[in-house]
Design an enzyme around this catalytic site. Structure first.
Site, mmCIF file in Angstrom:
data_model
loop_
_atom_site.group_PDB
_atom_site.id
_atom_site.type_symbol
_atom_site.label_atom_id
_atom_site.label_comp_id
_atom_site.label_asym_id
_atom_site.label_seq_id
_atom_site.Cartn_x
_atom_site.Cartn_y
_atom_site.Cartn_z
ATOM 1 N N GLU A 22 0.813 -1.218 0.000
ATOM 2 C CA GLU A 22 0.000 0.000 0.000
ATOM 3 C C GLU A 22 0.846 1.268 0.000
ATOM 4 O OE1 GLU A 22 -2.623 -3.223 1.806
ATOM 5 O OE2 GLU A 22 -0.555 -2.530 2.147
ATOM 6 N N PHE A 28 -11.895 -7.006 13.812
ATOM 7 C CA PHE A 28 -10.787 -7.490 13.002
ATOM 8 C C PHE A 28 -10.434 -6.470 11.924
ATOM 9 C CE2 PHE A 28 -9.356 -9.940 9.208
ATOM 10 C CZ PHE A 28 -8.130 -10.362 9.718
ATOM 11 N N GLN A 29 -9.158 -6.150 11.835
ATOM 12 C CA GLN A 29 -8.618 -5.183 10.887
ATOM 13 C C GLN A 29 -9.302 -3.813 11.004
ATOM 14 O OE1 GLN A 29 -8.462 -6.939 6.909
ATOM 15 N NE2 GLN A 29 -6.420 -7.740 7.361
ATOM 16 N N LYS A 51 -17.846 -0.723 5.434
ATOM 17 C CA LYS A 51 -18.184 -1.809 4.508
ATOM 18 C C LYS A 51 -19.679 -1.870 4.235
ATOM 19 C CE LYS A 51 -17.201 -6.682 3.569
ATOM 20 N NZ LYS A 51 -16.494 -7.907 4.049
ATOM 21 N N MET A 64 23.914 9.145 3.357
ATOM 22 C CA MET A 64 23.822 10.419 4.057
ATOM 23 C C MET A 64 24.097 10.246 5.542
ATOM 24 S SD MET A 64 23.503 13.640 3.561
ATOM 25 C CE MET A 64 22.529 14.103 2.126
#
Length: 579
Positions: free
Chosen positions: A52, A114-115, A164, A477
């Site tokens: 993502e 969940f999630q 959802k 760096m």
């Protein structure tokens, strides 16, 4: 005309009406209802990324290359939180982006389902605005509002989180909806009195500088900027986010200011008596120690975001407005006035800096490759029409210093947030937005290993980006800082020890790309030309460079710009110092 459809169908239809042609994302449970109608869309191409974060950076690259709103999509929980870094990156660099995330069903919100993650709350400080939709009837209007907010005023990311059940439920869809944004009224037209005051200060100044930032490019005002500069004969410095907004080859261009800016640009700001800041933030990487920045300068500060005016440096003349309109109005007032500044002495000083302290670099007795030379040859061979997309670190600075930028928007990089892993997915997005253009990603071996899985996306989607990996075997760096400030104690910066892990050529080939390697200066041109000839698959070039190549000039963090070093223990001599 109204139609009955699901919220998911309304979402896809709204994206189509907004002219979206590309969405970068990954499906998952909460957003899955949206992927079903997306499967049938003939107008919106979905690009299945491998992470993502890649979706978000690709949307940024697309937006920066095209000027349109970039779109990314993810599911709830970890899908959404993986978008946090690119959202923050887009916020810092004013990139117009709409991030669409699925959320658990509305009845489960707040139950640690969940999630589940409160992505609206998480991203509140790093979005221009965000929405949580639980009613499908709000989807079409919210999408229109999100795109409007993202692309107007100071551009930025907008999050749309949709439960959802809102995606699954039926609603009545009609287009266009009526936006409900009563408090959102960006000011674009500057106040005429402030324009006159700015023109007055310009006429009175003897050492003025046009300090140009990304806001000028965002406003599409490069032509107006050039007209103003040539009308007034005022020197120009362009920040990291404005490279190309004013041509590097123009005699009035002093270079890039800041921590790794040119001596002429840093000196111009430090010794000026007037700074005309256009679309800039007076960022710490430009100002150095703020109290010692340009101590004798008055400031005209123009920006579309009123929150930026006087945030870091007090503005004697604050101007809120779109830079295109600000510059156009300023040109009008100056043209109608007979007053013109005499800057002969000022130009003598600055041209002296350009001649005495040009950008340069060290070559190595063992014949190993200098990364700056790679940039010079890439610039010469690929040319100024190419889009260059950089990650973060030494390679980013070398790309800003040693590639010539003549056109606005052709240098895309992560400026404000400084996000490692930006280059590969952002280059993919830029190439998809500008398929007719050559796109080179310039990455370090550290950055490249954070998001190189998007090479699979590029290969499968037919996106022939070209990637130059500046491979010094370490986090360059950080190693430079350890060399200068930590007594050469190289704690956890060596990426390869004694073995080439991974082998970037083999890795490229495993991803279905062409892999090339270059280790000698005499091979650089041939390798770049070979990469330029391959236009049907992605190309990865492993440029193996010296591990101790340094970025100079440098202003150490927290110190004054007056303390700029052109090499270790070497500082320029300002014109007003005692002999």
């Amino acid at each position: 005309m109204t139609e009955r459809m699901t919220g998911a169908q309304a979402l896809v239809r709204a994206l189509e009406h907004m002219g979206v042609d590309t969405v970068f994302g990954i499906p998952g449970g909460a957003i899955l209802p949206a992927y079903d109608p997306l499967y049938d869309s003939t107008k919106v191409r979905h690009v299945l990324v491998r992470h993502e974060q890649g979706a978000g950076h690709a949307a940024e690259g697309y937006a920066q290359a095209t000027g349109r709103v970039g779109v990314c999509m993810a599911t709830s929980g970890p899908g959404a939180t993986n978008l946090v870094t690119p959202i923050a990156d887009a916020y810092m660099d004013s990139v117009p982006m709409v991030a669409i995330t699925g959320q658990v069903p509305s009845g489960a919100i707040g139950t640690d389902a969940f999630q589940e993650a409160d992505i609206s709350g998480i991203t509140m400080p790093i979005t221009k605005h965000n929405f949580l939709i639980t009613d499908p009837s709000e989807i079409a209007r919210t999408i229109m509002e999100a795109f409007h907010i993202a692309s107007t005023g100071r551009p930025g990311p907008v999050l749309v989180d949709i439960s959802k059940d809102a995606l699954q439920s039926e609603t009545t869809f009609s287009w266009p909806p009526t936006m409900q944004l009563p408090g959102y009224r960006p000011v674009t037209k500057p106040h005429s009195k402030q324009i006159r005051e700015a023109a007055k200060l310009i006429a009175e100044s003897r050492r003025p500088v046009l300090y140009v930032g990304g806001g000028v490019h965002k406003a599409g005002a490069s032509a107006e900027l050039r007209q103003l500069a040539e009308l007034t004969n005022i020197p120009v410095v362009t920040t990291l986010m404005a490279r190309g907004t004013f041509p590097d080859s123009h005699p009035q261009h002093m270079g890039m200011p800041g921590m790794h800016g040119s001596v002429s640009a840093v000196g111009a700001l430090q010794q000026s008596d007037l700074i005309i800041g256009l679309g800039v933030r007076f960022d710490d990487r430009v100002t150095g120690h703020l109290a010692s920045f340009a101590p004798h300068a008055k400031v005209v500060h123009a920006d579309i975001d009123p929150a930026e005016i006087s945030k870091n440096r007090h503005a004697d003349v604050p101007i809120v407005g779109d830079c295109k309109e600000v510059i156009s109005d300023l040109i009008g007032v100056i043209q109608s006035s007979e007053a013109r500044g005499d800057y002969a002495d000022w130009w003598s000083i600055l041209n002296g800096y350009k001649k005495t302290y040009p950008l340069g670099y060290e070559t190595f007795a063992d014949g190993s490759l200098a990364p700056q030379y790679v940039m010079e040859r890439l610039s010469a061979i690929a040319g100024p029409e190419t889009y260059y997309v950089a990650g973060v670190g030494q390679h980013q600075m070398w790309a800003s210093q040693f590639i010539g930028y003549e056109n606005p928007g052709t240098f895309i990089n992560s400026g404000g947030l400084g996000t490692m892993g930006f280059a590969v997915p952002a280059a993919m997005g830029a190439k998809m937005g500008r398929p007719e253009s050559v796109v080179w990603a310039i990455d370090g071996d550290g950055c490249f290993q954070m998001t190189n899985q998007e090479l699979a996306t590029c290969a499968l989607e037919g996106v022939p980006v070209k990637i130059a990996v500046i491979n010094n075997g370490n986090l360059g760096m950080v190693r430079q800082w350890q060399t200068l400030f930590y007594d050469q104690r190289y704690s956890n910066t060596d990426l390869q020890t004694t073995r080439r892990i991974p082998d970037f050529v083999k890795l490229a080939e495993a991803y279905g790309c062409v892999g090339l390697r270059c280790e000698r200066p005499e091979d650089v041109d041939a390798v770049i030309k070979k990469a330029m000839e391959i236009n049907d698959v992605p190309v990865v070039v492993d440029f193996v460079v010296h591990q101790d190549a340094m970025v100079w000039p440098m202003v150490a963090a927290g110190t004054s710009n007056d303390d700029i070093k052109i090499a270790r223990d070497m500082a320029p001599k300002w014109e007003n110092e005692d002999d």
